[in-house]
Write an enzyme that holds these catalytic residues in place. Structure first.
Site, PDB file in Angstrom:
ATOM      1  N   CYS A  75       0.782  -1.248   0.000  1.00  0.00           N
ATOM      2  CA  CYS A  75       0.000   0.000   0.000  1.00  0.00           C
ATOM      3  C   CYS A  75       0.810   1.293   0.000  1.00  0.00           C
ATOM      4  CB  CYS A  75      -0.923   0.048   1.208  1.00  0.00           C
ATOM      5  SG  CYS A  75      -1.907  -1.429   1.421  1.00  0.00           S
ATOM      6  N   HIS A 129      -1.369   6.578   2.071  1.00  0.00           N
ATOM      7  CA  HIS A 129      -1.245   5.694   3.211  1.00  0.00           C
ATOM      8  C   HIS A 129      -1.071   6.579   4.444  1.00  0.00           C
ATOM      9  CE1 HIS A 129      -0.608   1.758   4.994  1.00  0.00           C
ATOM     10  NE2 HIS A 129       0.131   2.411   5.857  1.00  0.00           N
TER      11      HIS A 129
END
Ligand SMILES: *[C@@H]1O[C@H](CO)[C@@H](O)[C@H](O)[C@H]1NC(C)=O
Ligand SMILES: *[C@@H]1O[C@H](CO)[C@@H](O)[C@H](O)[C@H]1NC(C)=O
Ligand SMILES: *[C@@H]1O[C@H](CO)[C@@H](O)[C@H](O)[C@H]1NC(C)=O
Ligand SMILES: *[C@@H]1O[C@H](CO)[C@@H](O)[C@H](O)[C@H]1NC(C)=O
Length: 567
Positions: A75, A129
Site C-alpha cells: 500500500c 497511506h
C-alpha cells in the site's frame, strides 16, 4: 465557495501560478476511487465468480485497462508512487518509514496539482497511506483543501471483534459480522461512503462554480475480511474453486517467496498451524479465504455504488471524470501464496478504469440500479448482464494516472522527469493514457455503428513496450520480516518487468544507505514465457537454452522505464 476553502487562498493560487483561468467556465470534477488490495476479481474483468454490478456498470461507460500494473505491491509505496507519478526508486519509499517531501524530493502530488489549479480537493478514507508516509496528515494542506476524513471504526482493524464458533470474539482473518453488534455500530467503508454522499450533497448545494477533486479510499477487501455477513450468502462454499495453480512454481528461487506472515498473526489462521514458510494451507480453508475475499469485494462494490448513485443524483455525472483503481493485487492461493509482497502478475496487476463524460457514455436512461439489498436478494445464482464498454490491452502503469487526469481535465500535463528527477517538483515518470482512451472509445463507437476500424492502429503501437515493478527483501530465505522489511534491513531488490510476451525478474544486491541497486550482484532470476505460461508457474530463467533471451530481457530491465516509453 466550498466549505473550508478561504477565498484568499483561491486568489493567491491564481496569482502564484500567474495563470488566468475563467472561473465561470464549467470545468470537470474528478471522483478518484481507490480500493485497498483489490485485484481484478470483478465481473468486468471476466472473473465470473465475483458479483460486482456497480463497478461493472462504471466500467461499461469507462475505458477499462486490461493490463495495468502497480510499481510496488504494498500500500504505502504504491500509493505514494501513483499519487506523485514517481517510482519507488525516486520516492525512496519501499516500506512505511518516510515522507517523500523531506526524504526524496518535494514532488507535486496529483491532488496538489488540482488544488493549485483552483479545485476544491478532499480525501475520504484511505487515499494516501496514513502515518509517516504522508506526514501524519495525509499531506494536508499541500494536497487537500481541508483535513482528510478517516472513518472512526478503522481503529478496530486489529481488535478482537470477529464472532467465532467458540462464542468469543477474536482478531480473525475471516470476519463476517452483524454490523449492529460492531463497535460504533458501523464499518469503515459504510462510514466513508456515507460521508462521501454528504459531501456530494454539499457540493450540490454550493452555488460557486468551483470544481472538486474528491478522493474516496475504500478499506476492503484488505484483511481482515470484515463485512456485513449477508454478503457471504452470495458465495456458497461448494461453488468456490481453488486457485488453478496452487503450488510453488518450478524453479522458483526462495528469495521470490513471501511467507504471508500477516495472515499468520490472525487468530483463526494461526489455529491451522500452517507449516512455515511454504504451507500448505488446508484446501477447505483456501476456499474459505477466497469466499471471504469475494464477499468483501461485493460489499465494497455496494458502497462504491452508493457513491456513484449520489454523483448522478447530485447532477454531477455528466461533468465528472471518474477513475477507479486498486493499489495492487492479492494472491488467493496462486503459487501457494497468500497476500501481496511479491513480483508475480497476480499481485502487480490491478483493475483500472477511467470514465470521461462524453467519451464513452452509453445511454443511462434505462440503466438498472444495483442497490445492495437487491443484489443480496438475487443470490449467487443470478449474474447481471452488463454491457461492455471500451477496453484497452495496452501495458499501462499506476504512475500513468496522474498525467492522464491532468490531460483529461485540461490542466497542465507534467512533462517526463529528467535524469535528475529528485530535483524537479513537477514531472512524471509515467505517460498520459488520454489518447489511448480516445482511441479505444472511438473504436468501440465505430464498431457499434458498424463502421470499419481496420485502418485504426493497435493500442500497443506507439506505446510502452514494458512496464515495471519492484519488491525488496531482507534476505535470500523467507524470515519474519520478508514481507515488509524496513529500509535499513533491505539487502536485495527484486526488479520485475512485464513485456507483451514475457515476465522477467531479477533479484540483485541493494544498498539502503545509497538507494543503489547493483546489477552485477545477482541473487536470482526468473523468466516466464507468458504466451505458453500465463499463470507464471514455470521459471525458465536458469536454462542455458534461454540464455540469449535472458540477456536481452536483462538489458531491457536495466535500461528501465525511460527506454520503454513511447518513442
Ligand atoms: C514543498 O513545496 C511547498 C510549495 O509548493 C512548500 O510550501 C513546502 O514547504 C515544501 N516542502 C518541503 C519539505 O520543502
Ligand atoms: C495445532 O497445534 C496445536 C498445539 O500443538 C494442537 O493442539 C492443534 O490440534 C493443532 N491444530 C491443527 C488444526 O492441527
Ligand atoms: C448535465 O446535466 C444537467 C442536467 O442534469 C444539464 O443542466 C447540464 O447542461 C449538463 N451538462 C453537460 C456538460 O452536459
Ligand atoms: C436514451 O434512451 C431512452 C429510452 O430508450 C430514449 O428515450 C432517449 O431518447 C435516449 N437518449 C439519448 C440521448 O439517446
Amino acid at each position: 465557495m466550498k466549505p473550508g476553502l478561504q477565498f484568499t487562498v483561491f486568489v493567491s493560487v491564481v496569482i502564484m501560478h500567474g495563470q488566468i483561468f475563467d472561473v465561470s467556465a464549467k470545468r470537470h470534477n474528478v471522483l478518484f476511487l481507490v480500493i485497498d488490495d483489490l485485484r481484478p476479481a470483478l465481473g468486468c474483468y471476466d472473473y465470473p465468480k465475483v458479483i460486482s454490478p456497480n463497478i461493472d456498470q462504471l466500467a461499461s461507460r469507462s475505458v477499462l485497462f486490461e493490463n495495468a500494473h502497480v510499481q510496488q505491491t504494498v500500500c504505502g509505496p504504491s500509493r505514494t508512487s501513483f499519487l506523485t507519478s514517481r517510482r519507488p526508486d525516486t520516492t525512496r519509499l519501499y516500506d512505511f518509514g518516510s515522507y517523500w517531501r523531506t526524504h526524496a524530493g518535494n514532488f507535486t502530488s496529483l491532488p496538489q496539482h488540482f488544488k493549485e489549479n483552483g479545485y476544491f480537493t478532499y480525501s475520504i478514507g484511505k487515499v494516501f497511506h496514513p502515518g509517516i508516509c504522508s506526514n501524519h496528515n495525509d499531506d494536508y494542506p499541500l494536497s487537500w483543501s481541508k483535513p482528510a476524513y478517516h472513518p472512526s471504526t478503522q481503529a478496530y482493524k486489529m481488535a478482537k471483534v470477529c464472532p467465532d464458533a467458540d462464542g468469543k470474539r477474536h482478531m480473525n482473518l475471516l470476519c463476517p459480522v452483524d454490523v449492529s453488534t460492531q463497535p460504533e455500530g458501523s464499518l469503515p467503508d459504510i462510514q466513508s461512503s456515507e460521508h462521501a454522499v454528504d459531501m456530494l450533497k454539499e457540493f450540490q448545494a454550493d452555488s460557486s462554480e468551483q470544481p472538486f477533486f474528491l478522493a474516496v479510499g475504500f478499506h476492503k477487501p484488505h484483511i481482515p475480511y470484515k463485512f456485513p455477513k449477508d454478503f457471504l450468502k452470495l458465495y456458497p462454499l461448494k461453488e468456490i474453486d481453488l486457485a488453478p495453480n496452487p503450488f510453488k512454481p518450478i524453479g522458483l528461487p526462495d528469495v521470490a517467496f513471501s511467507p504471508y506472515n500477516r495472515l499468520r498473526i490472525r487468530h483463526d489462521f494461526g489455529l491451522l498451524n500452517v507449516s512455515y514458510p511454504y504451507g500448505p494451507v488446508p484446501e477447505t480453508y483456501q476456499k474459505r479465504i477466497r469466499q471471504h475475499y469475494y464477499s468483501s469485494v461485493s460489499y465494497t462494490d455496494s458502497r462504491v455504488g452508493i457513491v456513484l448513485d449520489q454523483l448522478e443524483e447530485s447532477g454531477f455525472a455528466n461533468n465528472t471524470i471518474v477513475v477507479l483503481l486498486g493499489d495492487h493485487g492479492w494472491s488467493l492461493g496462486e503459487h501457494a501464496e497468500w497476500c501481496k509482497y511479491e513480483n508475480f502478475e497476480v499481485v502487480t496487476r490491478i483493475p483500472l478504469m477511467v470514465h470521461m463524460p462524453g467519451m464513452s457514455d452509453i445511454n443511462l436512461t434505462n440503466e438498472k440500479k444495483f442497490p445492495f439489498q437487491d443484489v443480496l436478494k438475487s443470490g449467487s445464482s443470478q449474474r447481471f448482464k452488463i454491457k461492455r464498454g471500451p477496453r484497452s490491452t495496452a501495458l499501462v502503469e499506476a504512475v500513468d494516472v496522474f498525467p492522464t487526469l491532468a490531460e483529461l481535465a485540461g490542466l497542465k500535463v507534467p512533462p517526463t522527469c529528467p535524469l535528475d528527477t529528485l530535483k524537479v517538483d513537477f514531472c512524471t515518470e509515467g505517460a498520459s493514457l488520454a489518447k489511448i482512451m480516445m482511441k479505444s472509445a472511438q473504436k468501440t463507437f465505430l464498431k457499434a455503428q458498424k463502421l470499419s476500424t481496420k485502418d485504426m492502429s493497435d493500442d500497443n503501437e506507439n506505446w510502452k513496450d514494458a512496464v515495471f515493478s519492484q519488491y525488496p527483501r531482507p534476505s535470500v530465505h523467507p524470515q519474519s520480516n520478508t514481507d515488509l522489511p524496513d529500509l535499513k534491513d533491505i539487502k536485495i531488490m527484486g526488479y520485475t518487468m512485464r513485456t507483451r510476451h514475457h515476465r522477467y525478474t531479477e533479484w540483485v544486491a541493494f544498498n539502503p544507505a545509497t538507494f543503489q541497486a547493483d546489477f552485477n550482484s545477482v541473487y536470482a532470476r526468473e523468466l516466464y514465457l507468458r504466451d505458453s505460461d500465463p499463470l507464471e508457474v514455470y521459471n525458465v530463467g536458469n536454462f542455458p537454452m534461454y540464455e540469449d533471451l535472458v540477456m536481452k530481457m536483462r538489458k531491457k530491465l536495466i535500461a528501465g522505464w525511460r527506454e520503454a516509453l513511447p518513442k
